[in-house]
Structures are given as C-alpha cells and as structure tokens.
Design a protein around this motif. Structure first.
Motif, PDB file in Angstrom:
ATOM      1  N   THR A 369      70.090   3.376  93.080  1.00 24.83           N
ATOM      2  CA  THR A 369      68.855   2.960  93.749  1.00 24.83           C
ATOM      3  C   THR A 369      67.749   2.605  92.772  1.00 24.83           C
ATOM      4  O   THR A 369      66.699   2.101  93.175  1.00 24.83           O
ATOM      5  N   ASN A 370      67.967   2.901  91.479  1.00 25.83           N
ATOM      6  CA  ASN A 370      66.947   2.674  90.458  1.00 25.83           C
ATOM      7  C   ASN A 370      65.730   3.583  90.605  1.00 25.83           C
ATOM      8  O   ASN A 370      64.712   3.368  89.942  1.00 25.83           O
ATOM      9  N   GLN A 371      65.809   4.590  91.453  1.00 26.54           N
ATOM     10  CA  GLN A 371      64.658   5.478  91.636  1.00 26.54           C
ATOM     11  C   GLN A 371      64.412   6.304  90.379  1.00 26.54           C
ATOM     12  O   GLN A 371      65.338   6.840  89.764  1.00 26.54           O
ATOM     13  N   PHE A 372      63.149   6.388  90.001  1.00 27.82           N
ATOM     14  CA  PHE A 372      62.750   7.202  88.852  1.00 27.82           C
ATOM     15  C   PHE A 372      62.869   8.681  89.212  1.00 27.82           C
ATOM     16  O   PHE A 372      62.356   9.122  90.239  1.00 27.82           O
ATOM     17  N   ASP A 398      61.899   0.731  86.937  1.00 26.88           N
ATOM     18  CA  ASP A 398      61.270  -0.471  86.390  1.00 26.88           C
ATOM     19  C   ASP A 398      59.756  -0.393  86.524  1.00 26.88           C
ATOM     20  O   ASP A 398      59.013  -0.727  85.614  1.00 26.88           O
ATOM     21  N   TYR A 399      59.313   0.070  87.694  1.00 23.22           N
ATOM     22  CA  TYR A 399      57.866   0.212  87.911  1.00 23.22           C
ATOM     23  C   TYR A 399      57.279   1.192  86.898  1.00 23.22           C
ATOM     24  O   TYR A 399      56.249   0.925  86.272  1.00 23.22           O
ATOM     25  N   VAL A 400      57.944   2.317  86.734  1.00 28.21           N
ATOM     26  CA  VAL A 400      57.433   3.347  85.834  1.00 28.21           C
ATOM     27  C   VAL A 400      57.363   2.829  84.399  1.00 28.21           C
ATOM     28  O   VAL A 400      56.360   3.011  83.702  1.00 28.21           O
ATOM     29  N   MET A 401      58.409   2.145  83.978  1.00 25.99           N
ATOM     30  CA  MET A 401      58.419   1.657  82.598  1.00 25.99           C
ATOM     31  C   MET A 401      57.344   0.588  82.383  1.00 25.99           C
ATOM     32  O   MET A 401      56.728   0.510  81.323  1.00 25.99           O
ATOM     33  N   GLU A 402      57.129  -0.205  83.403  1.00 18.49           N
ATOM     34  CA  GLU A 402      56.134  -1.259  83.276  1.00 18.49           C
ATOM     35  C   GLU A 402      54.713  -0.689  83.255  1.00 18.49           C
ATOM     36  O   GLU A 402      53.823  -1.239  82.623  1.00 18.49           O
ATOM     37  N   HIS A 403      54.520   0.407  83.968  1.00 16.46           N
ATOM     38  CA  HIS A 403      53.166   0.985  84.083  1.00 16.46           C
ATOM     39  C   HIS A 403      52.985   2.227  83.223  1.00 16.46           C
ATOM     40  O   HIS A 403      52.058   3.000  83.439  1.00 16.46           O
ATOM     41  N   LEU A 404      53.873   2.411  82.255  1.00 15.91           N
ATOM     42  CA  LEU A 404      53.858   3.659  81.480  1.00 15.91           C
ATOM     43  C   LEU A 404      52.512   3.917  80.795  1.00 15.91           C
ATOM     44  O   LEU A 404      52.095   5.059  80.640  1.00 15.91           O
ATOM     45  N   SER A 405      51.814   2.847  80.424  1.00 18.63           N
ATOM     46  CA  SER A 405      50.545   3.056  79.706  1.00 18.63           C
ATOM     47  C   SER A 405      49.511   3.760  80.588  1.00 18.63           C
ATOM     48  O   SER A 405      48.628   4.435  80.079  1.00 18.63           O
ATOM     49  N   GLU A 418      53.851   2.111  74.413  1.00 14.76           N
ATOM     50  CA  GLU A 418      54.403   1.719  75.716  1.00 14.76           C
ATOM     51  C   GLU A 418      55.060   0.348  75.675  1.00 14.76           C
ATOM     52  O   GLU A 418      56.113   0.145  76.290  1.00 14.76           O
ATOM     53  N   SER A 419      54.467  -0.596  74.942  1.00 16.61           N
ATOM     54  CA  SER A 419      55.073  -1.924  74.956  1.00 16.61           C
ATOM     55  C   SER A 419      56.396  -1.904  74.189  1.00 16.61           C
ATOM     56  O   SER A 419      57.365  -2.565  74.595  1.00 16.61           O
ATOM     57  N   ALA A 420      56.462  -1.127  73.097  1.00 19.30           N
ATOM     58  CA  ALA A 420      57.731  -1.003  72.368  1.00 19.30           C
ATOM     59  C   ALA A 420      58.785  -0.361  73.268  1.00 19.30           C
ATOM     60  O   ALA A 420      59.953  -0.785  73.295  1.00 19.30           O
ATOM     61  N   ILE A 421      58.364   0.650  74.012  1.00 17.90           N
ATOM     62  CA  ILE A 421      59.305   1.335  74.911  1.00 17.90           C
ATOM     63  C   ILE A 421      59.787   0.371  75.989  1.00 17.90           C
ATOM     64  O   ILE A 421      60.979   0.291  76.291  1.00 17.90           O
ATOM     65  N   PHE A 422      58.834  -0.398  76.526  1.00 20.24           N
ATOM     66  CA  PHE A 422      59.185  -1.296  77.629  1.00 20.24           C
ATOM     67  C   PHE A 422      60.149  -2.387  77.146  1.00 20.24           C
ATOM     68  O   PHE A 422      61.130  -2.704  77.822  1.00 20.24           O
ATOM     69  N   SER A 423      59.913  -2.931  75.956  1.00 20.34           N
ATOM     70  CA  SER A 423      60.839  -3.984  75.513  1.00 20.34           C
ATOM     71  C   SER A 423      62.198  -3.395  75.163  1.00 20.34           C
ATOM     72  O   SER A 423      63.229  -4.035  75.416  1.00 20.34           O
ATOM     73  N   ALA A 424      62.216  -2.168  74.627  1.00 18.04           N
ATOM     74  CA  ALA A 424      63.508  -1.523  74.380  1.00 18.04           C
ATOM     75  C   ALA A 424      64.255  -1.323  75.693  1.00 18.04           C
ATOM     76  O   ALA A 424      65.477  -1.518  75.776  1.00 18.04           O
TER      77      ALA A 424
END
Lengths: 432, 521
Positions: A369-372, A398-405, A418-424
């Motif tokens: 389900t991709n749920q965090f 996906d939402y969590v990773m995108e909004h991690l900051s 956060e941006s390094a984490i998101f691109s990884a």
C-alpha cells in the motif's frame, strides 16, 4: 478522604501523584526506599560524568511536595496485605491505604553468572548502583579496566560514563552487532563503528562465562564464554536488560507473571490495587507493543492514565503512536512509529546513511500500500508532532519523503539532508 | 552523596604547557602592574598578549580536537574552578579586586593623573594606544584590550567546543566581530577622525549605555555637525526602532547573544561558569524584582538628567522641560495602555506588578517635574543622581558583581538581575515576539541538562517535561539547552505568534482522546 499510596517515586508514580493532585483533594503518599525525592533516572549517567550534580537531576524543588500536599515516606515495603489494605515495611512500621499504585520499576537482570554478586560487580539502574560505581571506579588508577556485559541502551551509557574518566572499557555484546534485535543492520553497524571510534573494546558475539574473584571477594577478571579468554578488570557492569522489580509482591494475593499483571485499566486482580510503569505487565501487548514496556515515556503515560481512573474517570491505557529516543555516545537517536530490525512480511525498509558515518535514517513502509509505518533517525533531530500526524493520517512513504524537511528539528543553520535523502529514495525506487 | 574529585580529569601535558604559556603572559602583565619598567614596552605588551592568546589556543585545541565532535561537559562539576571550589573562589576574588581597582582606583593600575604620564600596567599599553589613536592609554583602553582578547581567545575555544554546532559557531563569530570592530577598533578610529566626538560604541544601546543622553555626551555630539547629529539620532533610533523590529522577528537573542559585549564575554570567557546560575524559584522571584527596579531607576534617572539641561523657553529650543515630560509620560502611557488592552490575559497576575511599575514611574516623573529645578531633581543635585547610578549600577552591579562574580553566580548575573536593556528586550520578547524554544512533543526525559546549562537560571526542564514551549523574558537565546539535550527535544526558532505558549497536561504520545479531554479544558 481516600488515601492513595504509591510505591515507587520514579516517573510513573510521580506522574500519577501529580495528576491525582490536579484532579482531586485526595491524600497522597509516595513511598520509596531509594531516595528522599524524585530524580530523573535517565540522568544518573551525567552525575558520574560530572555534567551535573545529583540535585540537578531532581525535576522539582524540595518544597514542591509539601506545597502540593504529596507526602513522601522513605521505607522499604516488605509485604502488601491486600485484605487489610496495609503495607508492611522492612523497618517494622505499617501504612494503610484506600487505593494502592505499584510503580516499583525495574531491576537489572542477572542470569546466574558465577561471581555476579561479587564486589565491583553492578548494574546501572538505581542510585545505589551509581554510588557503587563511584566507589569502585573513581578514576583509571583505581579501576584499570571495566567490562560491560550486555549491549543495550544502559550498556552503552555505562561505556560512555567510564570513557569520560578515561577508564578502558571492554564491551561484551551477545549479539552479532550492537542492539541488532531492535535496530536494522545498517544502523547497528554504524553504531558499532562509532563505539570503536571512541576507543571502546567492542566484542561482538561474546557472552560472559564467569566473573573471577580475588582473595577479598572482589571481581578481578572475567572469562568470555566463546573464547575462554580472561580479561583482567576491576569493575564489571551487568547491563543485560532489566526486569520488573516485584519480588516483594510475590507473597501477596496480587497476580504476577514477569511483572504485576494488569488489565487495560491498569487494574490488578485485586480491587483498588493498580500497577504502572516498568513493573506492570499487560495480559496482551497493545497495538504491537510488548506486554512490559520499560521506557520512560510509557511509564509517564501510564501515570497520566491511572490518575484519571483513580479520580473517577475510568479509562483504558491506550497509548498513541510508538516513539522513543536514546543517545549512543555522540549520536542521538529518535524513532516514530514502527521500524523493526527485520522488515516484516508486508514491509520494506529504505535506508540512507551520510558519508560521515554519524547520520542515517531508516524508513519502514508497507510495500503493497506504500503506507508509511515508521522512521528511525540517527544524528538528525525530527519533530514528534509531525510524525504523529503523518502516522495518524496514514500518509504514503512518498509523501513523507517528499515533505521530510517539515519534520526537521535540528538547530538553526545546521546543514540539511532532506534533498539528498529524497533523491536517494527516488533512485532506489527506480533501480528496484 | 560524597563524590570524590576524580583524578581522571587531570589535564594532559600539552594542556599543562599551554597553561604555563598563558600564565607567563599574565605574569608579564603582573610585573607591569608592580611597576616593572620594561625597556621595550611594545615588545613586552605584544609578548604578554600573544602568550595569553597562544596559551588559550593550544589548550583548546588539545582539549577538543583530540576527541570526536559532541558535548564536552565532562567533569565541569568536578573541577574546582567551575564548581565553586577553591580555584573558583580565588578567581572570583582576583576578578572582583581588579574591577574595584579599575573603576575606583585606576591610579593603582598606573593611570597618570593631572597630566602626568602613565606608569605601571597602563603605560605598558601606551604603544598600542598610540598605534591606534595616537594618544596615551587609559584604564579603559587597558580594560577594552584585555576584554577583546578574552572574547577572541575564549571565543575560539568555544567554537572548537561546539564545532558540530553551526548556530553556536555563527553567533560566537558574531560577538567576536562586534567586540573587535564596534567596541574596540571603530571608537578608536572615530577618535582619530574627530577627537571631539564622545566615545561611542555603536552597538551599545540605551539604557545599557546609560551615559549617551548625558549633557556632556549630547553636547559633544551636537557640537560636531552632521556626524554627531547622525550618531545621536542613531542612538535614539537604535532603542525605539531597530530594537523593537529585530526583537519581534528574532527575540532578544539578536542582541544579547549575537551583538552585546557583556553577553559576548559571558558566552566566551564565561562559558565554563554557566552552570553556576541558580535555578531556584526564589532566584527567579528576586530576578524579576531586581531587574525591573533597575529599569525604573535607569528610566527615571535618564529623564531627570535630560530634564536638568533642557530649558523652559520654547523659543530658545523646541524641546522644553514641560514638553519633554509630557512626551515621556505620553509614551509610557501609550505602551502601558496598549499592553493592558492587547495582552491583559497573557500577563495574568503579573499585570498587577506591571501597573504598579507604571504608576511608580509616572508618580516619580510628576514629582520631579513639580519639585525639580535646573540644578536639583528629587531635592538632590541632578549630577548626584546620575553619579549614583553610574557607581551602583554601571560600575558595581555590571562590572564588579556581574563579571567579578562569574565563578560564584555564573556568567550572566548582570544580564539576568541587572541589565535594564535586557529588561526592555525581555518584556518585548515575552509579549511581542516570534521567538520561542519549541519543545519536541513528548520526548523529554527530565534529565536536567538543559536547566543545568542555562546561564540565565531558567528551569528549562520545567517547561520541556510538560511538553510546553519555553517563552521567557530572560532567555537570551544562547541555544546551549538545545545543544546539550540528549534527546533532541529543544529548538530555538522564530515562528508565528499563534500557539507560541502552549501549556499541556497530557503529553503527546498518549491516548488522543485523553489529550483532547484534558488539554482542551
């Protein structure tokens, strides 16, 4: 007027007392054999390290208790007579109650090792343990080496304490990697390296066989089970977990297992007797939690809850999303939601580690389900309320990773990752 | 509990050598103090200051760079000097004595009186003073030089101690910059350009800078054309315009721990003593009475001073005694009424004390206006009132006690109990600022590291363990509570005013229904 007696002046018992006082006018007595006043057990290490003095670990000034009409009694409860609703103290006196809250916390585990009760052998839980350590390990001349047995949160704190006085430490960890029953592999391995960077002699896959005494009955060395190696030492720290501190209850009518058995209302089998904190054992774990939760935060939550029940608003102990924190030498750790050491059947982990080897995160999500589901964060502070909301809202990974900051809680001007984490994260998804 | 002082905190050989170098530098100064006449003063002064600086640098590098990055508070409560032990008291006595001599008996430092040339310690600094401004050194030049060296050398030490923390590094660089530039060099250069201008440290704002509106100061500025006029206008704008805007956006920290010289010394040389401030409730009560009393004193004193040199005739100068008093009372009334109208609820019980303070000031000002003359206010000579403030507040409180007592009361005793500037900024920070220290949900473990390291004596833990943000007028925003927190619970930040103060009974993490039930009552 009801007399509420609380055995134990730790965070659970004191939280219960404070909330009962806020909600009612009942007579409250807190009993402790350990100290006169409440102190923060988690801060004991900082006294030995010289960051603080004992009085600084006491969250309330001494006048607080009288002002709030909370009576404090120092004494060791020997027996609970639930029929007569009376406590019998080792000192000989008695105290009667209308309602009783057992909040006696834990004691360090000992697994029947030969020599486990010698001088110079101690846990690191009670204030008396700290005094013991100060006696046997005041400096690196009196204590030329210390051995710590058990790779958990208290073990690594004890290692940090001894390190602060330049006492060489050998750290025996039963598992193949530090705390890997809880931490995923990448995190656990990073902490292994961090421990070694602090010049601590970390021995993985190593069990204690026995502790050898000198002619005065003091520990002089230990033997490692696997290799038979003898390590000469002056102090042995036993930090292989804790278990409920309830021996004195076993002879009473109160039902016990490993801990004091309680229902969801934190009630024992005996009316008007409750148990909270480390010593309470749920019949079944709540929402994936363990039946016994020996954590500061859960002790506090149970104290908050039982106060409601005692003051007429009978409610279940129903904790929200899991969270916890710790510090491994210089690396802070926070966790929100569930991240298990091995992903369960439906779960997947995303792991990111910074090249300086002191920061990493692991995110757990449902691969269908991709749920965090949860996050472990090392070396980056994150916001409790943000993750609590995301878990409640069942956000996607996906939402969590995108909004991690939005969840970042590091001090101002810190570098952000956060941006390094998101691109990884995006890269990893593409290669799968 | 009897904790033996562990021998394990002994310093390394490198640190011993560094200490010896630093002491050698101090020894040269001591020799000068006892009137040793060095043949080449410039050389020996350079040696003394260089030894002190190099000693501090070498010591710091060995203390911090030999270990991994992290919190470095091991043994602060074991070391005699930082735990009110014998060394702490000795240092306290030495510093206090130095301040007493500096303020009241500068001749013992070698100040040449009645045109005589300097001797002793002050004469040692003549070459540097000549280099910068072409005049002989004064006791204030000696003090300013040593003060600047202390902030620079110990600032470097502090930056190494917190080399993992950019907030700490930046604000330390900032106080080092402002001390060296604004407090030390620029006033000297201003003197070179125009020797008639009064000494003016541009970052020192009224009422901390209590002499800026003195008659000699104002006349000094006004007799120097546009530059002087510009400077005094800047002084007025600083307190009435710049300060409120920056404090609204960032809290009082923009000044107290990024710019201010008193704060700069406290944060650098004073850092080893920060844990000594009292966190007791009784100390907080004393603080609130004391600092606001000083504020009232400084406002009334300043108004009285200006009052004495204003005239009665509005044809001679537009600002007359009558108009001035009316303006001051009007301004204070405006602030009082505004606060009472908009912030009555937030003030709670404190509103009563605020009202008392307001009426005391107004009564004093009216009394002064009705009884005062050009010479006399409150039936004493105007100059005497100003002199009393200078001695008791400006010298004894801020200098002798504020700094001399570092090893006993902690590093911010003046900032906390006495500074009227801190009182004004704090009042605004408490009521009209976006700044707060955010508490991270339910993560606090009540360990007490935050409270222990708060130099302002705030019991930070009392808020954090309730899940409540810290919004306190005294907080100077040094950020050390956040740095030492082992669980990542505290963050200094500027955010919206809404929800800034958030008392909670049930912390985040527990039953959501219970939180709703109890917290929204």
């Amino acid at each position: 007027m009801d007399h509420i007696v609380i055995i134990g002046n730790g965070i659970s018992g004191v939280t219960a007392a404070r909330h009962i006082r806020k909600l009612s006018d009942k007579k409250i007595t807190i009993v402790s054999a350990e100290t006169d006043y409440f102190f923060s057990r988690t801060a004991l290490m900082y006294i030995y390290m010289g960051h603080m003095k004992f009085e600084h670990t006491q969250p309330y000034e001494d006048w607080f208790w009288e002002k709030n009409r909370i009576d404090l009694k120092k004494g060791y409860v020997k027996h609970i007579d639930t029929g007569a609703k009376t406590l019998q103290f080792a000192e000989g006196d008695t105290l009667s109650y209308d309602k009783l809250i057992i909040a006696t916390g834990s004691k360090p585990n000992k697994f029947g090792w030969p020599g486990q009760d010698l001088d110079g052998v101690m846990g690191m839980y009670h204030k008396q343990d700290l005094e013991n350590l100060e006696h046997f390990a005041p400096n690196n001349k009196a204590c030329k080496r210390a051995v710590i047995v058990g790779g958990g949160l208290i073990g690594i704190e004890l290692a940090e304490m001894l390190n602060s006085r330049n006492i060489p430490v050998t750290f025996l960890v039963r598992e193949s990697s530090f705390w890997n029953g809880v931490l995923p592999e990448g995190e656990s391995a990073m902490i292994n390296r961090h421990i070694q960077n602090h010049h601590i002699d970390l021995r993985l896959n190593a069990n204690l066989k026995e502790i050898i005494a000198d002619q005065n009955g003091k520990a002089k060395s230990i033997i490692i089970q696997e290799t038979g190696e003898e390590i000469v030492c002056d102090v042995v720290g036993l930090t292989a977990g804790v278990s409920p501190n309830i021996d004195f209850i076993k002879a009473s009518n109160i039902e016990t297992g490993r801990g004091v058995k309680v229902n969801r209302y934190l009630e024992t089998n005996i009316p008007d007797v409750y148990a909270v904190g480390d010593c309470a054992e749920q019949h079944e774990g709540i929402n994936g939690r363990r039946p016994i939760e020996a954590v500061w935060y859960t002790g506090r939550m149970m104290g908050e809850t039982v106060a409601q029940t005692i003051c007429g608003n009978r409610i279940q102990y129903n904790p929200g999303h899991w969270f916890n924190s710790a510090k491994f030498l210089d690396i802070e750790y926070q966790t929100y939601g569930w991240v298990f050491s091995q992903p369960r059947e439906n779960e997947s982990h995303f792991h990111w580690k910074h090249e300086d080897d002191t920061k990493c995160i692991t995110v757990c999500y449902d691969k269908h389900t991709n749920q965090f589901l949860g996050i472990n964060t090392f070396g980056i502070r994150m916001r409790h309320d943000v993750f609590d909301n995301w878990l409640t809202e069942k956000r996607s990974v996906d939402y969590v990773m995108e909004h991690l900051s939005e969840a970042n809680f590091d001090p101002e001007f810190y570098k952000t990752y956060e941006s390094a984490i998101f691109s990884a994260f995006k890269n990893e998804l593409q290669t799968v | 509990m009897s904790l033996a002082k562990p021998d394990a905190v002994d310093i390394s050989n490198t640190q011993k050598i560094a200490l010896a170098i630093g002491i050698l530098g101090l020894f040269i100064l001591a020799l000068a103090l006892f009137n040793t006449n060095f043949p080449n003063k410039g050389l020996f002064l350079t040696l003394a200051l260089a030894f002190i600086t190099i000693g501090t640098i070498v010591y710091s590098r060995d203390a911090y760079l030999t270990k991994l990055e992290g919190i470095k508070n091991d043994a602060v409560w074991f070391k005699s000097i930082s735990s009110r032990g014998a060394w702490g008291w000795i240092l306290g006595v030495v510093l206090t004595s130095f301040y007493i001599v500096l303020y009241f008996y500068p001749k013992y430092l070698g100040l040449g009186e009645n045109g005589a040339s300097n001797t002793g310690l002050i004469s040692l600094f003549d070459p540097l003073s000549h280099l910068l401004s072409g005049r002989n050194a004064s006791q204030w030049f000696v003090y300013g030089t040593l003060y600047t060296i202390a902030i620079l050398a110990f600032g470097y030490k502090f930056m190494l101690k917190y080399r993992h923390n950019r907030y700490q590094q930046l604000r330390t660089a900032s106080v080092m910059f402002f001390q060296l530039g604004f407090a030390f060099l620029i006033p000297e250069f201003m003197y070179v350009m125009n020797s008639d201008l009064p000494y003016y440290d541009l970052k020192s704002i009224w009422p901390l800078n209590y002499y800026i509106f003195d008659e000699w100061s104002v006349k000094g500025f006004l007799s120097n054309g546009n530059i002087g006029l510009g400077l005094i206008l800047f002084g007025i704008i600083s307190i009435f315009v710049i300060t409120p805007i920056l404090t609204y956006k960032y809290g009082k920290r923009w000044y107290c721990s990024w710019v201010c010289g008193c704060g700069g010394l406290a944060e650098t040389a004073g850092d080893p003593f920060r844990q000594l401030s009292s966190k007791k409730m009784s100390a907080w009560k004393l603080e609130r009475w004391l600092i606001h009393t000083v504020l009232v004193f400084s406002v009334v004193m300043t108004v009285a001073m200006v009052y004495t040199y204003l005239g009665y005739d509005h044809n001679a100068f537009w600002l007359t005694k009558d108009l001035f008093i009316a303006l001051v009372i009007g301004f204070l009334t405006l602030i009082f009424a505004g606060v009472m109208y908009f912030k009555r609820k937030e003030l709670g019980k404190d509103a009563k004390y605020g009202a008392i303070g307001y009426f005391v000031v107004i009564a004093l000002l009216l009394l002064m206006h009705l009884t005062g003359t050009t010479e006399h206010v409150f039936f004493v000579k105007g100059g005497d009132l100003r002199a009393a403030y200078g001695i008791y507040i400006g010298s004894i409180f801020s200098g002798v006690i504020g700094t001399g007592f570092y090893p006993i009361l902690g590093s911010r005793a003046w900032c906390r109990f006495g500074c009227p500037m801190a009182a004004i900024l704090g009042f605004q920070q408490r009521l009209f600022s976006k700044f707060r220290i955010t508490t991270n949900g339910g993560q606090c473990i009540s360990c007490g590291n935050c409270s222990n390291s708060c130099e302002m004596g705030i019991d930070v833990r009392a808020y954090a363990q309730k899940g409540e943000n810290i919004v306190r007028s005294s907080c100077v925003g040094c950020g050390i509570c956040s740095a030492v927190c082992p669980r990542g619970v505290l963050k200094l930040e500027n955010d919206s005013m809404k929800g800034r103060i958030n008392p909670t009974e049930i912390l985040l993490g527990n039953d959501v229904d219970l939180m709703d039930l109890v917290n929204k009552k």
